[in-house]
Each structure stands twice: as structure tokens, then as C-alpha cells.
Design an enzyme around this catalytic site. Structure first.
Site, PDB file in Angstrom:
ATOM      1  N   LYS A   1       0.764  -1.137   0.101  1.00  0.00           N
ATOM      2  CA  LYS A   1       0.098  -0.134   0.078  1.00  0.00           C
ATOM      3  C   LYS A   1       1.029   1.345   0.010  1.00  0.00           C
ATOM      4  O   LYS A   1       0.298   2.300  -0.584  1.00  0.00           O
ATOM      5  CB  LYS A   1      -0.898  -0.028   1.337  1.00  0.00           C
ATOM      6  CG  LYS A   1      -1.977  -1.110   1.180  1.00  0.00           C
ATOM      7  CD  LYS A   1      -3.336  -0.749  -0.033  1.00  0.00           C
ATOM      8  CE  LYS A   1      -4.393  -1.772   0.125  1.00  0.00           C
ATOM      9  NZ  LYS A   1      -5.071  -1.490  -1.197  1.00  0.00           N
TER      10      LYS A   1
ATOM     11  N   GLU B   1      -9.754   6.028   3.118  1.00  0.00           N
ATOM     12  CA  GLU B   1     -10.603   4.763   3.748  1.00  0.00           C
ATOM     13  C   GLU B   1      -9.538   3.708   4.021  1.00  0.00           C
ATOM     14  O   GLU B   1      -8.491   3.801   3.226  1.00  0.00           O
ATOM     15  CB  GLU B   1     -11.623   4.448   2.588  1.00  0.00           C
ATOM     16  CG  GLU B   1     -11.080   3.473   1.580  1.00  0.00           C
ATOM     17  CD  GLU B   1     -10.032   4.113   0.689  1.00  0.00           C
ATOM     18  OE1 GLU B   1      -9.827   5.422   0.586  1.00  0.00           O
ATOM     19  OE2 GLU B   1      -9.338   3.249   0.115  1.00  0.00           O
TER      20      GLU B   1
ATOM     21  N   SER C   1       1.468  -9.606  -0.846  1.00  0.00           N
ATOM     22  CA  SER C   1       1.270  -8.165  -0.940  1.00  0.00           C
ATOM     23  C   SER C   1       1.422  -7.729   0.578  1.00  0.00           C
ATOM     24  O   SER C   1       1.575  -6.241   0.783  1.00  0.00           O
ATOM     25  CB  SER C   1      -0.071  -8.128  -1.454  1.00  0.00           C
ATOM     26  OG  SER C   1      -0.972  -8.628  -0.507  1.00  0.00           O
TER      27      SER C   1
END
Lengths: 257, 395
Positions: free
Chosen positions: B92, B114, B380
Site C-alpha cells: 500500500k 478509507e 502483498s
């Protein structure tokens, strides 16, 4: 000429438009509310088609939408209810809803139904002007249904004119950078925006909404515009009401007097 | 510039999907971004700062690790792209670094985001601290509970975490609330969206920032195997940002098989699922036309997954396009399969994956693998945030 066009061509006093969510507080409240609003002297109504994820709405309309959906409201029932009420009412009906339920139903199907029933206009906040122009403008014209666009304090003047050009009845001016139901705070910036709305020279009448919660805001907004829209404040009234007819009358009289 | 059938056109469409279905209140902000994002990203100074931060702050390039025991188990050469080793523990941060630089360039002073699993929230709170900008993170109230460690991290980083109580109290609802915040604060606020969702240009912008993943895979694979293209790439998809990054530089090479894994939850037909391509239809969510889980009446269905990061009723428009064109193959993994896969990876390789990433590993038994085939799995994120869930499931 439909009822909405007729009203807008004969404006003698500031127009009062009221928004409420169809199917709230009860599934069959729609007719009671419409009758009460008409009797109380409102000029037009925006009847909300509830959506699960209403992005432009504050908590009052979110909750009324959730309740309406839980009550079983959907687009079929919505149209059915309005078809039954239409012969009994002279108010212009405006459908306000989000794009996804309309997209699933099919825009042409919806316009055909609206035309048949006598729903005069649609407000779909998340259907942008460009998409309207490219995909749907000719259909709206074919069925003589008006698409009502929003403008905001951030809308550049040039774009206001473009939206004016695409409009066919009135323009919905959002009072401030806000979702629905946030009380309108009047400051210099807001007055400058209202002045701009007045002086920008749009061909179509402007009706101001978002944050109009009573007489004071209504009177102020309609100094600058042809009318104003009350939504969340009215929904709060009916959500607690045991006598919708009486409470509606008191609420509307408080604004009109 | 890359321009072809798997990239967004000028209006933000991937085939039939994408666009910008936004209320007028967001128009000025989104339009400014649309007309300026490429110019800003392609500016050499921006590139320099972005790449330097990715290197020295995030710790890139992330390793491409040959997973020997996992490879022996499945009979193929399996490489793991170690996004779990990035600063803050997931992919991210690649995107939040890019977007915060953009926010600063545009003179914005307040950041909103969010978050589902909390990884994007942490990555946003981190870069907001780095740039000394106010940060508000919207998080579903259910996710606040199930990802408590990440809530604590965001708070320590100085962010305000706002629990969202509407809907199922998960990622969709957090996104609704972040958009409402943006509507109310159009002048000073930049919305850092965490996935390849939202109105154009977000899906393309986030894809570009995440594309560093596949850019590195090419270089690293060439070094390790003498080929820059794997046979298969596998990534999990909630909104789809890690998959978009892992697929990006292979989109045009149809010899590379792209495999996307959605969260099946309790099962496709249980109404407790987040497998959008299996049960979704075209619709509009969060400003984008894409595949969407919805009722016949067009109401958005509440999704379900054990993994907060995949618990979303749509997918990014790029992925919807990859699905309908057949360019990517879509699989789904259940909660149980993801847990089993997480345990297997942990015991074979000594790596505890995030629950989201575990879904990608869960399809290894379902995908036909050939001997000597080169497979890259995008790992990830790491599993620290999921320890409570793992412990509860009797590991």
C-alpha cells in the site's frame, strides 16, 4: 408542457420544494405525505428513490433510505405508488435517486414509465452532465422529461453556463460544500456565492438546496434564487411524527408565513 | 506512454468500465486531478523524489524470493514478490508515497483515506506524518475491531481514525464516508484512495504508482532465471491495487498468464462472499462503472470475507475489463482455503502472510502448473495484523 414547466413559467412567489424519501417512515407513507404537502401549499416535490449507498447525503437521508429499503421500497413499487397518486395531485413530481438503480432498470424504460405516469423531472447526482449529453439527452427530449443538474460553489462560471445550456427547467444550486442535512451557515463567502448565482445570468431559474432547514434560510436563499428546497429538516419532522398531516402543515406554515 | 487495450483511455475507460460518475460537488477536484496527474507524475523532479523515497524510506526494491520448499510442493518454480517486507508491511505504501507527493504539489493541507484491513490507513498515516499533514482515516466499525493493531498504529502516527457505523461497517462504508468528507472539504483536502477504484483518474493513477512491483519483477526475474517474463502471475483482488501493480508491465504480453484471486468468503452461493466476478453485474460504485455485487433492483449487496482488505462488493474497472476480455483468469478462495494456505506458507517458508495475500496462495492447488514453469505470487502484505484471526483458527 408538463406541470413543472408550467409552474416555472408563472413564478409569483418564492418556490418551495420539499424532498422526502419514498417508503419512509412506512412503505405506504408516500401518498399521505404527498397529500399533506400539497394541502400545505408547497410548489413541487422531490421524491427520493432510496439507494443503499447515497454518497451525497448526510445521515438523516441515509437513515431514511435504509429504513425505506428495509420497508421493501424499490423502483417498481415507487412507480406503482406514484401512478396511483398522480391523478389526485397537481404537484410537479421530481424523481431524485442515484444512478445504479436507474442503470439496472434501464434509462429508457424509466423515462417511458415517467412519461406515462406524469413524473416531470429526474435528479441523479452521480450521473454527470457529459454522460447525460452523450447518452441520454435525446431520450429525455423524446419523452419530455427534464434532467435537473446540480451546481456548487466550486462550479466554474463557464461550466455553469454549459449546464444552463443543457438544462430544460431549473438548476439545482447546492448551497455549500456539504452533504445534505448540514445546517447552512451564512458567511461572506456564501453570500458571495449567492450573489454570483444571481449575477451570472443563467437562463433557467435557480433553486437552492442543502442545509435549508426553516424560514430564516428559506427567506435568505430565495432573495437570490427562484426557490429553495427543504429535505432533511422535513424528514426529521415526519420521522418523529404521529400525525403527518398536521405536523407537515405546521412545518410548512412556519416557512411560508 | 503506454496506450492500448488494457490501459485507461483519456476519459478513464478500460473497455466499457471506468469513467467518473461523481456528483457535481466533487467535479472541480476530480477534474483538476484528471487534467494534471500525468503532467505531475511525469515531471522529473517528482520522479526523482518518488523513487528516492521508495528506495530509502520504503526499502525498495522488494526482494523476489525463490520459494524452494513451496516450489517442491507444487512442482513449479515459485517466486514470491516480497511486498510484505516494505515499510509498514504491505504494497500500500507505494501508492500513498505517490499520492502524498501529489497532494503536496497541489498545496493541499489535509489528507483523508478509507481503509479496510488498515494497511492503507497505516500507509497513509505514515506518509502524512512524514510530510507533516493532518490525516483522517475512515474505517468500518467492524474492521476497527478485527484489525485492532493497525488502528493503534494509525493513532500513534497521529491520524484520527473515524469508525463508520453504516452498512456492514466495512470497507465500502468507509469509502462512502471518506467521499462524503471530501464533498464537505473540497478546498484543503486530498483524498488518498487506497485501491484501483473510484472515479478516473484514480484507477490509472494508483495502477501507475503500484506498477513499480511488476517493473522490479521483470528485472529481478531476468537476473535469477535469464527470462524477464514469468509464465504465471498470481495476486489477490479486493479492489485490486496489488494485482494491478503486479500485472501492469505484463498486461500487453499475452504469453504471461494473469491470475486474480477474489475472496469467496463462505462460498459463492451463500450470500457471504466477496467474489465479485462470480456473482456481480455491471453497475456504478464509488464513482466508477465496474462489476458490482448488487440486487436485481440495483442496491449494492453487502460483501463478506474473513479478510477485511478483500471485503468489498466491487473490483477496479481495470480488473472488470481483464475479466470480461479473458485477459486475466479469475479464481476465488474461501476463508477456509485462505487459512490453510497461510498455515502452509508459514510452515514451508517461515513467512506469515497477510490474510489477503493468503488468498493468492490458496489457488496453487487449483491452478494447473507445469514442471519448470515460472510462477510469481505477489505476497502483498505480512500477517502481523491477522495474528488474532490465525490463533482463533487453531494454528
Amino acid at each position: 408542457m408538463n406541470l413543472l414547466q408550467n409552474i416555472l413559467q408563472n413564478i409569483s412567489k418564492p418556490l418551495l420544494s420539499v424532498y422526502f424519501t419514498a417508503g419512509f417512515p412506512e412503505l405506504n407513507s408516500t401518498s399521505v405525505i404527498l397529500h399533506a404537502l400539497e394541502k400545505s401549499g408547497v410548489d413541487m416535490v422531490e421524491i427520493g428513490l432510496p439507494f443503499s449507498d447515497p454518497l451525497a447525503d448526510g445521515v438523516v437521508i441515509q437513515q431514511s433510505s435504509q429504513k425505506a429499503l428495509a420497508n421493501g421500497m424499490n423502483l417498481q413499487k415507487y412507480l406503482q405508488q406514484l401512478a396511483e397518486i398522480r391523478p389526485l395531485s397537481k404537484l410537479p413530481f421530481i424523481l431524485m435517486g442515484y444512478y445504479n438503480p436507474v442503470y439496472q432498470f434501464g434509462m429508457e424504460n424509466l423515462l417511458r414509465e415517467c412519461s406515462k405516469i406524469g413524473i416531470d423531472a429526474l435528479i441523479i447526482p452521480d450521473l454527470p452532465p457529459q454522460e447525460y449529453e452523450e447518452k441520454y439527452k435525446s431520450l429525455f427530449e423524446q419523452y419530455n422529461i427534464s434532467f435537473v443538474f446540480l451546481i456548487t460553489p466550486q462550479t466554474p462560471t463557464e461550466r455553469m453556463h454549459k449546464i444552463d445550456h443543457l438544462s430544460s427547467t431549473f438548476i439545482y444550486a447546492v448551497s455549500s460544500a456539504a452533504t445534505t442535512g448540514n445546517a447552512l451557515e451564512i458567511d461572506e463567502k456564501k453570500l458571495a456565492y449567492f450573489e454570483r448565482l444571481k449575477s451570472v445570468g443563467l437562463k433557467h431559474p435557480i433553486i437552492i438546496g442543502f442545509g435549508i432547514d426553516g424560514k430564516q434560510n428559506f427567506d435568505l436563499a430565495t432573495k437570490y434564487a427562484a426557490g429553495a428546497i427543504i429535505g432533511s429538516a422535513y424528514i426529521k419532522i415526519i420521522s418523529q411524527s404521529t400525525n403527518i398531516e398536521q405536523d407537515t402543515e405546521n412545518f410548512i406554515r412556519g416557512i411560508r408565513n | 506512454m503506454i496506450q492500448n487495450k488494457y490501459h485507461a483511455n483519456e476519459k478513464g475507460y478500460y473497455g466499457d468500465f471506468g469513467g467518473a460518475y461523481i456528483p457535481e460537488m466533487l467535479y472541480s477536484n476530480v477534474e483538476y486531478l484528471r487534467t494534471n496527474y500525468l503532467r505531475i507524475i511525469e515531471n522529473p523532479e517528482f520522479q526523482l523524489e518518488f523513487n528516492q523515497l521508495l528506495k530509502d524510506y520504503v526499502g525498495r526494491p522488494s526482494p523476489l524470493y525463490f520459494a524452494r520448499r513451496l516450489s517442491e510442493t507444487y512442482g513449479a518454480s515459485i517466486f514470491l514478490k516480497r511486498e510484505d517486507l516494505n515499510h509498514t508491511g504491505a504494497h500500500k505504501i507505494n501508492n500513498t508515497i505517490g499520492q502524498i507527493l501529489m497532494a503536496r504539489q497541489m498545496g493541499k493541507t489535509r489528507i483523508i483515506a478509507e481503509t479496510g484491513a488498515g494497511q492503507h490507513g497505516v500507509a497513509t498515516a505514515t506518509v502524512a506524518a512524514l510530510m507533516n499533514l493532518e490525516c483522517v482515516v475512515y474505517m468500518g466499525a467492524l474492521d476497527v475491531q478485527r484489525q485492532a493493531p493497525n488502528v493503534a498504529r494509525m493513532k500513534m502516527l497521529g491520524a484520527t481514525v473515524v469508525p463508520v457505523h453504516s452498512g456492514n461497517k466495512t470497507l465500502k462504508d468507509a469509502t462512502n464516508e471518506a467521499i462524503r468528507d471530501w464533498i464537505q472539504n473540497p478546498e484543503n483536502t486530498f483524498y488518498i484512495i487506497g485501491s484501483v477504484v473510484g472515479p478516473h483518474p484514480y484507477p490509472d493513477m494508483v495502477s501507475r504508482f503500484q506498477s513499480v512491483i511488476s517493473e522490479e519483477i521483470k528485472i529481478q526475474l531476468l537476473e535469477k532465471t535469464g527470462r524477464e517474463n514469468p509464465d504465471k502471475i498470481i495476486a489477490c483482488v479486493g479492489g485490486g491495487s496489488n494485482a494491478a501493480g503486479a500485472f501492469y508491465h505484463f498486461l500487453d504480453n499475452e504469453n504471461v498468464e494473469l491470475i486474480a484471486v477474489e475472496a469467496e468468503g463462505l462460498g459463492i452461493n451463500t450470500h457471504q462472499t466477496a467474489a465479485t466476478t462470480a456473482i456481480g453485474k455491471t453497475g456504478i460504485i464509488h464513482g466508477s462503472k465496474t462489476l458490482l455485487m448488487q440486487t436485481s433492483d440495483g442496491q449494492i449487496e453487502e460483501p463478506y470475507s474473513i479478510s477485511a482488505g478483500l471485503d468489498y462488493p466491487g473490483i477496479g474497472p481495470l480488473h472488470a475489463h481483464l475479466f470480461v476480455t479473458g485477459r486475466a483468469k479469475f479464481y476465488a478462495a474461501t476463508d477456509h482455503e485462505a487459512l490453510v494456505a497461510a498455515k502452509l506458507l508459514t510452515r514451508l517458508e517461515g513467512i506469515i502472510p497477510a490474510l489477503e495475500s493468503a488468498h493468492a496462495f490458496a489457488v496453487l492447488p487449483k491452478v494447473r502448473l507445469k514442471q519448470n514453469e515460472i510462477v510469481v505470487i505477489n505476497l502483498s502484505g505480512r500477517g502481523d495484523k491477522d495474528m488474532e484471526t490465525y490463533l482463533k483458527s487453531n494454528f
